[in-house]
Design a protein around this motif. Structure first.
Motif, PDB file in Angstrom:
ATOM      1  N   LEU A  46       0.842  -1.195   0.000  1.00 49.37           N
ATOM      2  CA  LEU A  46       0.000   0.000   0.000  1.00 49.37           C
ATOM      3  C   LEU A  46       0.879   1.247   0.000  1.00 49.37           C
ATOM      4  O   LEU A  46       0.653   2.185  -0.773  1.00 49.37           O
ATOM      5  CB  LEU A  46      -0.929  -0.016   1.218  1.00 49.37           C
ATOM      6  CG  LEU A  46      -1.930   1.130   1.315  1.00 49.37           C
ATOM      7  CD1 LEU A  46      -3.058   0.950   0.314  1.00 49.37           C
ATOM      8  CD2 LEU A  46      -2.496   1.233   2.723  1.00 49.37           C
ATOM      9  N   ALA A  47       1.883   1.248   0.865  1.00 48.93           N
ATOM     10  CA  ALA A  47       2.802   2.391   0.953  1.00 48.93           C
ATOM     11  C   ALA A  47       3.526   2.617  -0.372  1.00 48.93           C
ATOM     12  O   ALA A  47       3.632   3.759  -0.844  1.00 48.93           O
ATOM     13  CB  ALA A  47       3.815   2.164   2.079  1.00 48.93           C
ATOM     14  N   LYS A  48       3.994   1.554  -0.983  1.00 49.44           N
ATOM     15  CA  LYS A  48       4.682   1.678  -2.274  1.00 49.44           C
ATOM     16  C   LYS A  48       3.736   2.293  -3.310  1.00 49.44           C
ATOM     17  O   LYS A  48       4.118   3.190  -4.059  1.00 49.44           O
ATOM     18  CB  LYS A  48       5.177   0.318  -2.751  1.00 49.44           C
ATOM     19  CG  LYS A  48       5.934   0.383  -4.052  1.00 49.44           C
ATOM     20  CD  LYS A  48       6.456  -0.967  -4.475  1.00 49.44           C
ATOM     21  CE  LYS A  48       7.183  -0.853  -5.811  1.00 49.44           C
ATOM     22  NZ  LYS A  48       7.514  -2.170  -6.345  1.00 49.44           N
ATOM     23  N   GLY A  49       2.481   1.825  -3.320  1.00 49.39           N
ATOM     24  CA  GLY A  49       1.495   2.359  -4.247  1.00 49.39           C
ATOM     25  C   GLY A  49       1.167   3.818  -3.996  1.00 49.39           C
ATOM     26  O   GLY A  49       0.751   4.538  -4.906  1.00 49.39           O
ATOM     27  N   LEU A  50       1.355   4.272  -2.758  1.00 48.67           N
ATOM     28  CA  LEU A  50       1.137   5.679  -2.419  1.00 48.67           C
ATOM     29  C   LEU A  50       2.392   6.523  -2.627  1.00 48.67           C
ATOM     30  O   LEU A  50       2.377   7.720  -2.346  1.00 48.67           O
ATOM     31  CB  LEU A  50       0.672   5.805  -0.959  1.00 48.67           C
ATOM     32  CG  LEU A  50      -0.736   5.311  -0.663  1.00 48.67           C
ATOM     33  CD1 LEU A  50      -1.005   5.347   0.844  1.00 48.67           C
ATOM     34  CD2 LEU A  50      -1.778   6.140  -1.410  1.00 48.67           C
ATOM     35  N   GLY A  51       3.463   5.896  -3.075  1.00 48.09           N
ATOM     36  CA  GLY A  51       4.690   6.635  -3.345  1.00 48.09           C
ATOM     37  C   GLY A  51       5.554   6.894  -2.130  1.00 48.09           C
ATOM     38  O   GLY A  51       6.424   7.768  -2.157  1.00 48.09           O
ATOM     39  N   VAL A  52       5.358   6.141  -1.068  1.00 49.00           N
ATOM     40  CA  VAL A  52       6.191   6.289   0.134  1.00 49.00           C
ATOM     41  C   VAL A  52       7.585   5.782  -0.198  1.00 49.00           C
ATOM     42  O   VAL A  52       7.753   4.679  -0.715  1.00 49.00           O
ATOM     43  CB  VAL A  52       5.584   5.508   1.328  1.00 49.00           C
ATOM     44  CG1 VAL A  52       6.547   5.473   2.505  1.00 49.00           C
ATOM     45  CG2 VAL A  52       4.244   6.112   1.721  1.00 49.00           C
ATOM     46  N   LYS A  53       8.588   6.578   0.106  1.00 52.72           N
ATOM     47  CA  LYS A  53       9.982   6.213  -0.211  1.00 52.72           C
ATOM     48  C   LYS A  53      10.694   5.529   0.949  1.00 52.72           C
ATOM     49  O   LYS A  53      11.623   4.770   0.745  1.00 52.72           O
ATOM     50  CB  LYS A  53      10.775   7.465  -0.612  1.00 52.72           C
ATOM     51  CG  LYS A  53      10.191   8.211  -1.787  1.00 52.72           C
ATOM     52  CD  LYS A  53      10.327   7.431  -3.069  1.00 52.72           C
ATOM     53  CE  LYS A  53       9.829   8.247  -4.241  1.00 52.72           C
ATOM     54  NZ  LYS A  53       9.142   7.456  -5.243  1.00 52.72           N
ATOM     55  N   ARG A  54      10.258   5.809   2.180  1.00 53.31           N
ATOM     56  CA  ARG A  54      10.915   5.226   3.360  1.00 53.31           C
ATOM     57  C   ARG A  54      10.597   3.750   3.489  1.00 53.31           C
ATOM     58  O   ARG A  54       9.577   3.262   3.006  1.00 53.31           O
ATOM     59  CB  ARG A  54      10.443   5.934   4.625  1.00 53.31           C
ATOM     60  CG  ARG A  54      11.007   7.317   4.786  1.00 53.31           C
ATOM     61  CD  ARG A  54      10.578   8.029   6.060  1.00 53.31           C
ATOM     62  NE  ARG A  54      10.444   7.187   7.227  1.00 53.31           N
ATOM     63  CZ  ARG A  54       9.512   7.377   8.150  1.00 53.31           C
ATOM     64  NH1 ARG A  54       8.630   8.340   8.035  1.00 53.31           N
ATOM     65  NH2 ARG A  54       9.459   6.581   9.203  1.00 53.31           N
ATOM     66  N   ASN A  55      11.459   3.041   4.210  1.00 56.45           N
ATOM     67  CA  ASN A  55      11.211   1.641   4.529  1.00 56.45           C
ATOM     68  C   ASN A  55      10.028   1.564   5.495  1.00 56.45           C
ATOM     69  O   ASN A  55       9.980   2.274   6.493  1.00 56.45           O
ATOM     70  CB  ASN A  55      12.461   1.025   5.166  1.00 56.45           C
ATOM     71  CG  ASN A  55      12.278  -0.445   5.464  1.00 56.45           C
ATOM     72  OD1 ASN A  55      11.725  -1.186   4.658  1.00 56.45           O
ATOM     73  ND2 ASN A  55      12.733  -0.863   6.629  1.00 56.45           N
ATOM     74  N   VAL A  56       9.083   0.702   5.191  1.00 55.04           N
ATOM     75  CA  VAL A  56       7.896   0.539   6.019  1.00 55.04           C
ATOM     76  C   VAL A  56       8.016  -0.761   6.789  1.00 55.04           C
ATOM     77  O   VAL A  56       8.274  -1.811   6.215  1.00 55.04           O
ATOM     78  CB  VAL A  56       6.618   0.523   5.141  1.00 55.04           C
ATOM     79  CG1 VAL A  56       5.390   0.193   5.970  1.00 55.04           C
ATOM     80  CG2 VAL A  56       6.453   1.862   4.428  1.00 55.04           C
TER      81      VAL A  56
END
Length: 148
Positions: A46-56
């Motif tokens: 989900l984070a990747k799809g939202l463009g989050v760059k940090r490690n989740v």
């Protein structure tokens, strides 16, 4: 209820990425599943799809982690939450971001009525059933879009 199947961590992440294309600010997604079922793996997608760059990773000991992307992502793990602890959940649920709550059943009385409940269940060593239960018209439409 809508059911999807994952045969690997990559599939679970891809499902999260697909959902990210459909979410909007103020959306609340709850996650249930045994330890290691894939809740954090889904959230990484989900984070990747939202463009989050940090490690989740799971906010197990911090309870809430915030990430910047297309929309803010608020990732909560309430498993270790003390019963009398108030973290201002309503403010997150009514925010300009997307909120994901792991172990949400522990704060059921605080959850908004309209939300998307997701249960990830092991059906094999790598395989998972991802069961989505929408609460409200917006989430019903979102699930229909996911299944098409």
């Amino acid at each position: 209820m809508y059911e999807f199947f994952s045969h690997s961590d990559a599939d679970t992440k891809a499902f999260g990425e697909r959902l990210a294309k459909l979410v909007a600010p103020g959306d609340v997604i709850t996650l249930e599943g045994d330890l290691g079922a894939g809740k954090s793996t889904f959230t990484k997608g989900l984070a990747k799809g939202l463009g989050v760059k940090r490690n989740v990773n799971s906010p197990t000991f911090t309870l809430i982690k915030e990430y910047e992307g297309k929309y803010p992502l608020y990732h909560m793990d309430v498993y270790r939450l003390d019963e009398d602890e108030d973290l201002g959940f309503e403010e997150y649920f009514q925010s300009d971001g997307v909120t994901v709550v792991e172990w949400a059943s522990r704060i059921a009385e605080l959850l908004p009525q309209e939300r998307l409940d997701i249960e990830i269940k092991r059906i094999g060593e790598e395989s998972r059933a991802i069961r989505c239960t929408p609460h409200g018209k917006r989430y019903e439409a979102l699930c229909k879009e996911l299944s098409s």
